[in-house]
Design a protein around this motif. Structure first.
Motif, PDB file in Angstrom:
ATOM      1  N   LYS A 244       0.834  -1.201   0.000  1.00 18.33           N
ATOM      2  CA  LYS A 244       0.000   0.000   0.000  1.00 18.33           C
ATOM      3  C   LYS A 244       0.871   1.254   0.000  1.00 18.33           C
ATOM      4  N   PHE A 245       0.318   2.333  -0.550  1.00 14.09           N
ATOM      5  CA  PHE A 245       1.045   3.594  -0.593  1.00 14.09           C
ATOM      6  C   PHE A 245       0.495   4.535   0.466  1.00 14.09           C
ATOM      7  N   VAL A 246       1.391   5.026   1.324  1.00 12.21           N
ATOM      8  CA  VAL A 246       1.050   6.003   2.358  1.00 12.21           C
ATOM      9  C   VAL A 246       2.053   7.141   2.245  1.00 12.21           C
ATOM     10  N   ALA A 247       1.551   8.359   2.073  1.00 19.84           N
ATOM     11  CA  ALA A 247       2.426   9.498   1.805  1.00 19.84           C
ATOM     12  C   ALA A 247       3.430   9.728   2.933  1.00 19.84           C
ATOM     13  N   THR A 248       2.972   9.650   4.189  1.00 15.24           N
ATOM     14  CA  THR A 248       3.889   9.887   5.310  1.00 15.24           C
ATOM     15  C   THR A 248       4.975   8.813   5.381  1.00 15.24           C
ATOM     16  N   GLU A 249       4.604   7.569   5.085  1.00 13.60           N
ATOM     17  CA  GLU A 249       5.594   6.504   5.089  1.00 13.60           C
ATOM     18  C   GLU A 249       6.578   6.668   3.935  1.00 13.60           C
ATOM     19  N   PHE A 250       6.103   7.198   2.821  1.00 12.33           N
ATOM     20  CA  PHE A 250       6.991   7.439   1.691  1.00 12.33           C
ATOM     21  C   PHE A 250       8.065   8.459   2.054  1.00 12.33           C
ATOM     22  N   GLU A 251       7.689   9.494   2.820  1.00 12.59           N
ATOM     23  CA  GLU A 251       8.674  10.485   3.258  1.00 12.59           C
ATOM     24  C   GLU A 251       9.715   9.837   4.164  1.00 12.59           C
ATOM     25  N   ASN A 252       9.273   8.970   5.041  1.00 16.11           N
ATOM     26  CA  ASN A 252      10.219   8.259   5.910  1.00 16.11           C
ATOM     27  C   ASN A 252      11.130   7.338   5.108  1.00 16.11           C
ATOM     28  N   ASP A 253      10.558   6.698   4.090  1.00 18.37           N
ATOM     29  CA  ASP A 253      11.352   5.768   3.279  1.00 18.37           C
ATOM     30  C   ASP A 253      12.422   6.500   2.475  1.00 18.37           C
ATOM     31  N   LYS A 254      12.149   7.732   2.070  1.00 19.65           N
ATOM     32  CA  LYS A 254      13.179   8.505   1.353  1.00 19.65           C
ATOM     33  C   LYS A 254      14.374   8.762   2.282  1.00 19.65           C
ATOM     34  N   LYS A 255      14.097   8.983   3.548  1.00 18.89           N
ATOM     35  CA  LYS A 255      15.189   9.169   4.516  1.00 18.89           C
ATOM     36  C   LYS A 255      15.978   7.882   4.687  1.00 18.89           C
ATOM     37  N   LEU A 256      15.279   6.745   4.642  1.00 19.03           N
ATOM     38  CA  LEU A 256      15.965   5.459   4.773  1.00 19.03           C
ATOM     39  C   LEU A 256      16.878   5.198   3.581  1.00 19.03           C
ATOM     40  N   VAL A 257      16.463   5.655   2.404  1.00 11.76           N
ATOM     41  CA  VAL A 257      17.317   5.504   1.217  1.00 11.76           C
ATOM     42  C   VAL A 257      18.611   6.288   1.407  1.00 11.76           C
ATOM     43  N   ILE A 258      18.498   7.516   1.904  1.00 11.75           N
ATOM     44  CA  ILE A 258      19.688   8.331   2.150  1.00 11.75           C
ATOM     45  C   ILE A 258      20.563   7.688   3.220  1.00 11.75           C
ATOM     46  N   GLU A 259      19.939   7.132   4.266  1.00 11.53           N
ATOM     47  CA  GLU A 259      20.708   6.439   5.307  1.00 11.53           C
ATOM     48  C   GLU A 259      21.471   5.258   4.722  1.00 11.53           C
ATOM     49  N   LYS A 260      20.825   4.542   3.794  1.00  8.32           N
ATOM     50  CA  LYS A 260      21.495   3.411   3.159  1.00  8.32           C
ATOM     51  C   LYS A 260      22.722   3.874   2.376  1.00  8.32           C
ATOM     52  N   TYR A 261      22.594   4.991   1.654  1.00  5.24           N
ATOM     53  CA  TYR A 261      23.744   5.543   0.937  1.00  5.24           C
ATOM     54  C   TYR A 261      24.846   5.950   1.922  1.00  5.24           C
ATOM     55  N   ASN A 262      24.444   6.587   3.026  1.00  7.91           N
ATOM     56  CA  ASN A 262      25.433   7.007   4.020  1.00  7.91           C
ATOM     57  C   ASN A 262      26.196   5.820   4.581  1.00  7.91           C
ATOM     58  N   GLU A 263      25.523   4.656   4.698  1.00  7.72           N
ATOM     59  CA  GLU A 263      26.166   3.466   5.268  1.00  7.72           C
ATOM     60  C   GLU A 263      27.262   2.914   4.360  1.00  7.72           C
TER      61      GLU A 263
END
Length: 875
Positions: A244-263
């Motif tokens: 399912k698509f949830v806008a607030t969760e999508f914003e959190n997931d974008k941060k997780l993508v950046i965290e993955k790059y930082n790792e």
């Protein structure tokens, strides 16, 4: 101007356009009013009056003095006419939204005195509310947030709030196209009231169609996709994840993508653009577009420690575990500094440095290398000032305090705090999920107060069960008191059924099926003998009696199952045999067991204080008469044994364990009578079974190891791995013990409590079906077994009144008649699922379904689909 001219007071000066209705309603007067009320022109010169009286009309649900006070007007006040005082008063009423019409009228003017009327029209109250289109659980989630309540007034603000709250709630669940209507209907039975219907059409959930990513090179599309926890497409890697698509969760997931790059070293990575577009293939789905700017990859440069006096920099470097040239990973750096169990901060907090702090600061960037300074504040060691215990209503306080590793006057240690929490959990008297210490440091004097906030729970248990044994239904009744106090036997005030308060365990159990079987046992455990050290004392006594069948029953059995009767004849007459069982007990055929044991346990300090050593002296007396199920059919056998056990347990919770391990190595040994007597093979050939087995001799080795590993950050998914091994050895091949052997297969429970055989569970197979035939004894007896288990667990409920978890398992094991037949790779395999329920009053219960994959003795009838019930023990 004629002072007796009838006028209407409508003082809505400077109201915004949104209040035009208010102004209109205040100016709107009937011809009757025009003939009886004074008139004030806006163009007339302002004049000051004294309010001589105020009347409120149209608001029967409110007290007049309340509304007058709310208006800001009062008798005796000076009022300019025209003026803005009336305007402000009107705004106050409209802002509340409780009235559909508000007017303030001048009913009379005499000289410099004026009489006012506040004319209100109430909005209707709510008599009933109906939510249509939502499940009951969804209504319960939103009704408090919505705020529409019976007896309250329905206002436009409340209607708008309901629409927004419900829309947001459904969007968070993936319903982006939902519509909400709030309708009102007059309640004919209650004038002035309305019925409210909130109609919701959720439509279809909006799901993610495809995720399109541009600009990524260091991470693949799948890696980015998997990094997002809640925004997932139909990729195979997301098979078990929400779509399912949830806008607030999508914003959190974008941060997780950046965290993955930082790792992986991409410190400057950003998402330059993103968009959500309706899928052209499916209107219920959206496509997600992401554009990534990865930036440059960095590595760690020089790491310098500043402010350290307790530990040298080279030791801190070794503990940190990050070297120059390692891929830059700020998340890993913070974990090694503060979060991991062996982090740098743990070095200090375990030595009393409660006020320790370390701040990693980037001091230089040279191309792709980043230098760090670890700026440390060590402070002074903190001393424990007070240790408080709150919420304990079950056991004596000294029983709790003796389990704590934190004592007043000691240096503060984070490890001691965690160990204390573990020991409190192991006691079983408190809710393990709510064991949270309150740590209050005092920087000024360098001390700390520790408060253990406990929530008491009952851990006494009542066992009432029914099982099916070889001779029919078996009933069991048991009582287990885990807070017994033998010291209070003569203190009536401490009694709650039995004397309580000292944390001792007292158990009593009885089982019977009436004619064929009866057993009783009593046991006692003192975990702190003498109250000074964690040395345990245990004692138990038991008795069991089994009665055999009469010769007439055996004759009937043989007639039905001899070579002249096929399987179907036997099956058709099995009810006859069962009826015959109920009346064919022979009291002259029996096996009776009497046993006592005394044990002593000690917590060790080496290799660490998770180790314990336990020694037990036991004696069993077996009395048999015409008992055809064993080699020894008549006579007595004496079993004097010493049981030695070395174990280590570091589990965090005895019920739903998340981490830690348990290892046990045990040896049960009897005197080597045959070696002492020096009999030859010829001597044993002449002996009767009662002479051979008058004194049992054996050495029994057991090993068991379990490791619990959390698989998710919240420690809910837990992997339990287990290995077991058992061997029953002999000193003389002529005197292999017919007792203490292994009986493998099924749930590991017997319809009876057997003190002569050890039952080993193996799910997916019938009870005892893996027990081999031993040619030496002519019976099915296992002398060696091993077993391996992997079990994935997930909690459904961790509440105090019921702990429930689901599990899936794979298992492999086998049982052998002799050590020379032992083959660790000759294993019977099974897999299945199950559920466990722990109730404080009744203990552990559960059910498993398993599938046995391998044939037994060339037949598959013992494996396949099998259900197993759990009562009081872990499979």
């Amino acid at each position: 101007m004629n002072r007796f001219i009838n006028i209407i007071l409508c003082l809505l000066f400077a109201l915004p356009m949104a209040a035009q209705d208010t102004l209109s309603s205040a100016l709107d007067t009937t011809k009757v009013e025009q003939a009886s009320l004074p008139v004030i022109e806006y163009t007339m010169q302002r004049k000051t009056y004294e309010i001589a009286g105020i009347e409120v009309t149209g608001a029967e649900s409110y007290e007049d003095f309340v509304l007058i006070g709310f208006s800001g007007l009062a008798v005796g006040d000076k009022l300019e006419v025209p003026g803005d005082q009336i305007t402000k008063s009107l705004k106050r009423f409209w802002k509340q939204g409780l009235f559909s019409d508000v007017k303030i009228k001048a009913t009379k003017i005499e000289g410099d005195k004026i009489w006012l009327e506040i004319a209100l029209k109430q909005r209707p109250r709510i008599s009933d509310i109906a939510y249509n289109g939502l499940r009951k659980s969804e209504v319960e989630d939103i009704e408090v947030k919505v705020g529409i309540q019976k007896g309250g007034q329905m206002t436009p603000d409340l209607e708008d709030r309901a629409n927004k709250v419900i829309t947001k709630y459904l969007e968070e669940k993936g319903y982006h196209d939902a519509t909400v209507q709030v309708l009102q209907f007059d309640d004919k039975d209650h004038p002035g009231y309305v019925k409210v219907a909130v109609n919701i059409d959720k439509k279809i959930k909006t799901k993610v169609g495809h995720i399109y990513i541009q600009g990524n090179e260091a991470l693949t599309d799948n890696q980015i996709n998997f990094a997002m926890k809640k925004t997932n497409d139909n990729n195979i890697i997301n098979f078990f994840r929400t779509k399912k698509f949830v806008a607030t969760e999508f914003e959190n997931d974008k941060k997780l993508v950046i965290e993955k790059y930082n790792e992986i070293g991409y410190r400057d990575a950003i998402i330059t653009s993103d968009s959500i577009v309706r899928s052209p293939e499916d209107s219920t789905r959206v496509d997600v577009y992401l554009t990534v700017d990865e930036g440059q990859k960095y590595v760690f440069g020089n790491i310098k420690w500043v402010g350290n006096t307790v530990y040298p920099y080279d030791y801190l470097d070794a503990v940190l575990g990050i070297k120059k040239g390692d891929t830059y990973n700020l998340k890993e750096l913070n974990k090694r500094l503060s979060e991991d169990d062996d982090a740098v901060s743990k070095l200090y907090t375990d030595q009393g440095y409660l006020f320790f702090n370390v701040d990693p600061v980037e001091v230089r960037i040279d191309n792709d290398s980043i230098d760090f300074e670890m700026r440390m504040y060590e402070g002074q060691p903190a001393t424990i000032n007070a240790v408080n215990i709150v919420g304990n209503t079950r056991v004596y306080e000294h029983v709790v305090r003796r389990e704590l590793y934190t004592k007043p006057g000691q240096l503060y240690s984070q490890s001691d705090i965690m160990r204390s929490l573990r020991e409190l959990a192991q006691m079983g008297h408190f809710d393990q999920e709510k064991l949270v210490p309150d740590i209050q440091p005092n920087v000024e004097d360098g001390t700390v107060d520790i408060t253990y906030q406990l929530e008491t729970k009952s851990s006494d248990q009542i066992e009432f069960s029914l099982g099916w044994g070889a001779t029919g239904l078996v009933g069991s009744l048991g009582l287990k008191f885990t807070n017994f106090a033998i010291q209070n036997l003569f203190n009536p005030k401490s009694y709650r059924i039995v004397p309580q308060g000292e944390g001792q365990t007292f158990s009593i159990n009885a089982r019977t099926n009436g004619v064929y079987y009866t057993s009783a046992s009593i046991s006692f455990l003192e975990p702190w003998l003498g109250g000074k050290r964690p040395n345990s004392l245990s004692a138990s006594i038991f008795f069991a009696s089994q009665t055999g069948y009469s010769d007439r029953y055996y004759q009937a059995y043989q007639n039905l199952y001899n070579t002249y009767y096929n399987y179907y004849a036997y099956s058709g007459n099995s009810n006859y045999l069962q009826q015959l069982q109920e009346s064919e007990a022979d009291p002259n055929k029996y096996l009776r067991t009497l046993g006592v044991s005394v044990g002593y346990g000690k917590r060790l300090s080496w290799p660490d204080d998770y180790f314990t050593f336990y020694g037990e002296l036991s004696y069993q007396l077996y009395m048999m008469k015409d008992w055809p199920y064993m080699i020894l059919t008549d006579g007595t056998s004496h079993n004097f044994a010493i049981n030695l056990q070395l174990s280590r347990s570091s589990i965090d919770n005895p019920i739903y364990t998340r981490r830690g391990s348990q290892f046990t190595l045990g040896l049960k040994i009897t005197p080597p009578y045959s070696l002492i007597k020096g009999h030859t093979d010829a001597d044993y050939a002449k002996m009767t079974p009662s002479e051979k087995y008058n004194f049992l001799e054996y050495h029994k080795w057991k090993f068991s190891g379990k490791v619990f590993t959390p698989l998710t950050p919240d420690s809910k998914f837990v992997l339990m791995t287990r290995a077991e091994f058992g061997y029953l050895g002999h000193y003389n091949r002529n005197v292999k013990s017919p007792f203490e052997s292994f009986y493998m297969g099924g749930d590991g429970m017997s319809g009876y409590s057997s003190y002569s055989t050890e039952y080993i569970s193996m799910r997916g197979y019938q009870s005892g079906s893996l027990t081999p035939y031993d040619e030496a004894t002519g019976r099915n007896m296992g002398y060696v077994y091993n077993k391996f288990t992997m079990e994935l667990r997930y909690p459904i409920s961790l509440e105090q009144n019921a702990t429930i978890w689901a599990l899936a398992f794979v298992e492999a094991g086998n049982c052998f008649a002799d050590i020379k037949d032992y083959n660790p790779f000759n294993l019977k395999r099974s897999a299945g699922v199950g559920v466990r329920l722990f109730l404080p009053m009744f203990g552990l219960m559960g059910i498993d379904w398993g599938w046995g994959f391998d044939p037994i003795n060339g037949s598959n009838q013992y494996g396949g689909s099998q259900f197993h019930f759990v009562l009081g023990q872990e499979l």
